[in-house]
Write a protein that holds these residues in place. Sequence first.
Motif, mmCIF file in Angstrom:
data_model
loop_
_atom_site.group_PDB
_atom_site.id
_atom_site.type_symbol
_atom_site.label_atom_id
_atom_site.label_comp_id
_atom_site.label_asym_id
_atom_site.label_seq_id
_atom_site.Cartn_x
_atom_site.Cartn_y
_atom_site.Cartn_z
ATOM 1 N N PRO A 52 -5.242 4.968 17.118
ATOM 2 C CA PRO A 52 -3.820 4.406 16.854
ATOM 3 C C PRO A 52 -5.084 5.196 15.324
ATOM 4 C CG PRO A 52 -5.737 2.965 16.502
ATOM 5 C CD PRO A 52 -6.777 4.196 17.367
ATOM 6 N N GLY A 53 -3.721 4.779 14.126
ATOM 7 C CA GLY A 53 -3.622 6.249 12.733
ATOM 8 C C GLY A 53 -4.346 4.548 11.541
ATOM 9 N N ARG A 54 -4.691 5.068 10.957
ATOM 10 C CA ARG A 54 -4.867 4.328 9.602
ATOM 11 C C ARG A 54 -3.658 4.130 8.586
ATOM 12 N NH1 ARG A 54 -7.746 6.236 5.522
ATOM 13 N NH2 ARG A 54 -8.735 8.754 5.812
ATOM 14 N N TRP A 55 -3.458 2.779 7.635
ATOM 15 C CA TRP A 55 -2.493 3.636 6.942
ATOM 16 C C TRP A 55 -3.595 3.737 5.330
ATOM 17 C CZ3 TRP A 55 2.807 3.217 7.162
ATOM 18 C CH2 TRP A 55 2.612 2.325 8.699
ATOM 19 N N LEU A 56 -2.858 4.706 4.942
ATOM 20 C CA LEU A 56 -3.193 4.634 3.196
ATOM 21 C C LEU A 56 -3.368 4.843 2.362
ATOM 22 C CD1 LEU A 56 -4.682 7.835 2.294
ATOM 23 C CD2 LEU A 56 -2.330 8.607 1.170
ATOM 24 N N ASN A 57 -4.110 3.916 1.686
ATOM 25 C CA ASN A 57 -3.822 2.594 0.340
ATOM 26 C C ASN A 57 -2.502 3.995 -1.029
ATOM 27 O OD1 ASN A 57 -4.228 1.132 -2.112
ATOM 28 N ND2 ASN A 57 -5.521 -0.409 -0.731
ATOM 29 N N LEU A 58 -2.072 3.564 -0.746
ATOM 30 C CA LEU A 58 -1.476 4.538 -1.375
ATOM 31 C C LEU A 58 -1.963 4.090 -3.618
ATOM 32 C CD1 LEU A 58 2.656 3.786 -0.722
ATOM 33 C CD2 LEU A 58 1.182 5.369 0.261
ATOM 34 N N ARG A 59 -2.768 3.286 -4.050
ATOM 35 C CA ARG A 59 -2.239 2.827 -4.941
ATOM 36 C C ARG A 59 -3.647 3.622 -5.535
ATOM 37 N NH1 ARG A 59 -2.839 -2.940 -6.302
ATOM 38 N NH2 ARG A 59 -2.732 -2.502 -8.727
ATOM 39 N N ASN A 60 -4.693 4.065 -4.401
ATOM 40 C CA ASN A 60 -5.786 5.024 -4.500
ATOM 41 C C ASN A 60 -6.235 6.515 -4.653
ATOM 42 O OD1 ASN A 60 -7.851 2.738 -5.025
ATOM 43 N ND2 ASN A 60 -7.696 2.975 -2.299
ATOM 44 N N SER A 320 -17.038 -1.890 11.295
ATOM 45 C CA SER A 320 -16.251 -2.707 9.634
ATOM 46 C C SER A 320 -14.771 -1.902 8.762
ATOM 47 C CB SER A 320 -17.811 -2.612 8.752
ATOM 48 O OG SER A 320 -18.096 -0.708 8.221
ATOM 49 N N GLY A 321 -14.514 -0.927 8.981
ATOM 50 C CA GLY A 321 -13.643 -0.569 8.829
ATOM 51 C C GLY A 321 -12.062 -0.713 8.916
ATOM 52 N N GLN A 322 -12.302 -1.930 10.643
ATOM 53 C CA GLN A 322 -11.256 -1.944 11.249
ATOM 54 C C GLN A 322 -11.303 -3.379 11.009
ATOM 55 O OE1 GLN A 322 -11.632 -1.383 15.637
ATOM 56 N NE2 GLN A 322 -11.079 0.887 15.603
ATOM 57 N N ALA A 323 -12.350 -4.240 10.960
ATOM 58 C CA ALA A 323 -11.937 -5.888 10.553
ATOM 59 C C ALA A 323 -11.371 -5.974 9.027
ATOM 60 C CB ALA A 323 -14.020 -6.186 10.077
ATOM 61 N N ALA A 324 -11.441 -4.407 7.913
ATOM 62 C CA ALA A 324 -11.063 -4.491 6.776
ATOM 63 C C ALA A 324 -9.785 -4.134 6.819
ATOM 64 C CB ALA A 324 -12.604 -3.378 6.012
ATOM 65 N N ALA A 325 -9.153 -3.156 7.885
ATOM 66 C CA ALA A 325 -7.912 -2.532 8.003
ATOM 67 C C ALA A 325 -6.961 -4.256 8.240
ATOM 68 C CB ALA A 325 -7.738 -1.870 9.112
ATOM 69 N N LEU A 326 -7.676 -4.700 9.307
ATOM 70 C CA LEU A 326 -7.586 -6.231 9.964
ATOM 71 C C LEU A 326 -7.082 -7.292 8.759
ATOM 72 C CD1 LEU A 326 -6.396 -8.197 11.790
ATOM 73 C CD2 LEU A 326 -8.325 -8.992 12.830
ATOM 74 N N TYR A 327 -8.094 -6.873 7.827
ATOM 75 C CA TYR A 327 -7.823 -8.238 6.780
ATOM 76 C C TYR A 327 -6.536 -7.911 5.972
ATOM 77 C CZ TYR A 327 -9.330 -9.708 2.267
ATOM 78 O OH TYR A 327 -8.978 -10.432 0.819
ATOM 79 N N ARG A 328 -6.531 -6.594 5.885
ATOM 80 C CA ARG A 328 -5.942 -6.011 5.054
ATOM 81 C C ARG A 328 -4.494 -6.262 5.192
ATOM 82 N NH1 ARG A 328 -4.888 0.254 3.485
ATOM 83 N NH2 ARG A 328 -2.675 0.929 2.730
ATOM 84 N N ALA A 329 -3.589 -6.466 6.547
ATOM 85 C CA ALA A 329 -2.597 -6.162 7.465
ATOM 86 C C ALA A 329 -2.158 -7.929 7.048
ATOM 87 C CB ALA A 329 -3.329 -6.185 8.524
ATOM 88 N N VAL A 330 -3.410 -9.046 7.376
ATOM 89 C CA VAL A 330 -2.706 -10.110 7.570
ATOM 90 C C VAL A 330 -2.420 -9.996 5.679
ATOM 91 C CG1 VAL A 330 -3.968 -12.424 7.179
ATOM 92 C CG2 VAL A 330 -4.576 -10.945 9.281
ATOM 93 N N THR A 331 -2.945 -9.897 4.582
ATOM 94 C CA THR A 331 -2.699 -10.022 3.384
ATOM 95 C C THR A 331 -1.556 -9.581 3.259
ATOM 96 O OG1 THR A 331 -5.317 -10.171 3.118
ATOM 97 C CG2 THR A 331 -3.763 -9.868 1.012
ATOM 98 N N GLU A 332 -1.440 -8.537 3.632
ATOM 99 C CA GLU A 332 -0.060 -7.584 2.936
ATOM 100 C C GLU A 332 1.063 -8.071 3.482
ATOM 101 O OE1 GLU A 332 -2.003 -3.374 1.324
ATOM 102 O OE2 GLU A 332 -0.966 -3.316 3.996
#
Length: 503
Positions: A52-60, A320-332
């Motif tokens: 699967p793809g990953r979402w680009l952080n648009l603020r960076n 660890s990147g997938q764990a961070a992506a999951l955390y980001r998705a839940v928050t957003e």
Amino acid sequence: MWLISQPNSVILPIKADLNAIGQECLEKICEKLEIGAEADYFGLQVCPGSGPGRWLNLRNPLDPHRIPGGRLDLRVKFWVPPHLLINEPTRHLFYLHAKLDLTEGRLVVADLEVARRIIAYIAQAETGDCDPEVPPTYIYEECDKIGPQGEKPDDHMDKIIEYHCEIVGMRASQAEYRLLKEISNLESFGEELFFCKPVTQFNNAHNLYSHLLYHKQQEEEQPRARDDQEIDGSATVGCLASGQNGGGCGCRLSTSVGVGPHGIVVYRPACNGEQEIGVEKQSIKYTVIHRAQPLRRIFQLSYVTAEGSEKTLHVKMATSGQAAALYRAVTEKHAFYCCETVRSDVTEQFIRDLKGTIASIFNDSTTLGRRYVFDIRRTCREVHDRARRARHRRRDPPSSHAPPSSPSSPSSPSSRAHAHTGPRSRSRSGGDGGGGGGGEALACRVCMDSGIDTLFLPCRHVVCCQECANRCERCPLCRAAIEKSMHIFLPVEYQKSPGLIIK
């Protein structure tokens, strides 16, 4: 030069500076597609060769080294029901993404009748009216993955043609809207899945939902009690994993977490050919979540149970990147769907690289090496409000879901005076961003400028000011015919007029 791929595989070349951030690139795309007012629904996705793809952080800043070939995909990041979409181009992009997910099996339809209607809407949008003598069978075959898989009934194709013939004369835009309306009622609508193990041809969303449907049809699920709250996603389980000849759906899945508009769902596949247990499905609403954080490969979630006690859920991801992506998705998603405004502790959360960490020792306020964790700027309510304001300023004719106008033109002198004079109640309560407050709750849902002061009968909905109500023939909420309207007085008024007390 960046190559942006739309859901229909059309490539848009976008020029951006070397130090440009992702938001600038997205704004240029949305300007070309005329969806600038509703750009917050969309995001840019980096798609690797596999998985699967990953979402680009648009603020960076855009990093060419982390984007293979400079190619990005424009996709819907936050799904909303179609009646909340103001502009026709936005609905069209939603339709293209929905069609892609349906035909590739990422969005599964459980009901066969619903699947047939969806296929008919796709055929109507793509080819127009159906000729019973020469139906567009190639479109029907492209949609083979829509609906329950397995052997189809003998009259399956005839039913699709029948549905297609029933909607003769429907415009393509109407067919797209009907399709979006159908999928918005699906249980998995807007849900983003995170698998604990890499996604393969067996371990994917299509097999997961097919797995759920298979065991739901067999017998009522009987969830097993689990003492441990840590989920190890390092192993996969599945039907017929060892080649048994017994029953099973033939899939091989790992534990996954779905993040949707209302909360998260933990799917724990646990079945084999001998004992069909099905899938343990644990739903956790956003309202009961106390804290979430990534700890290397583990995503940790604390929530309050129905009994009032606090529990902690640990989900071990592959990286660890997938764990961070999951955390980001839940928050957003929580901020977008459930909050009035995006909190500052979300928008200002950032990390630093090595160079920035060293620089921060001498100057803590430096922006060198700063990379933001989240890129969400507006909530669902604020995006809808912003799009409404943009349309009202342009004085465009109402879209298919907007209330129809009476013979009096919206651009008449009285309407123009109404649009440009008088106090702007929502501006005082939060500006164009649409902040929270009482003004937001009592603003007219059509013009978003004046206060609500009119009651519709017989439906009794209160959503408009008097100027907009005079131009409505149907209620904007329930679409019921308006027989009579009545002027009312609310406890707090935000529109100045003679005889009213302004608080």
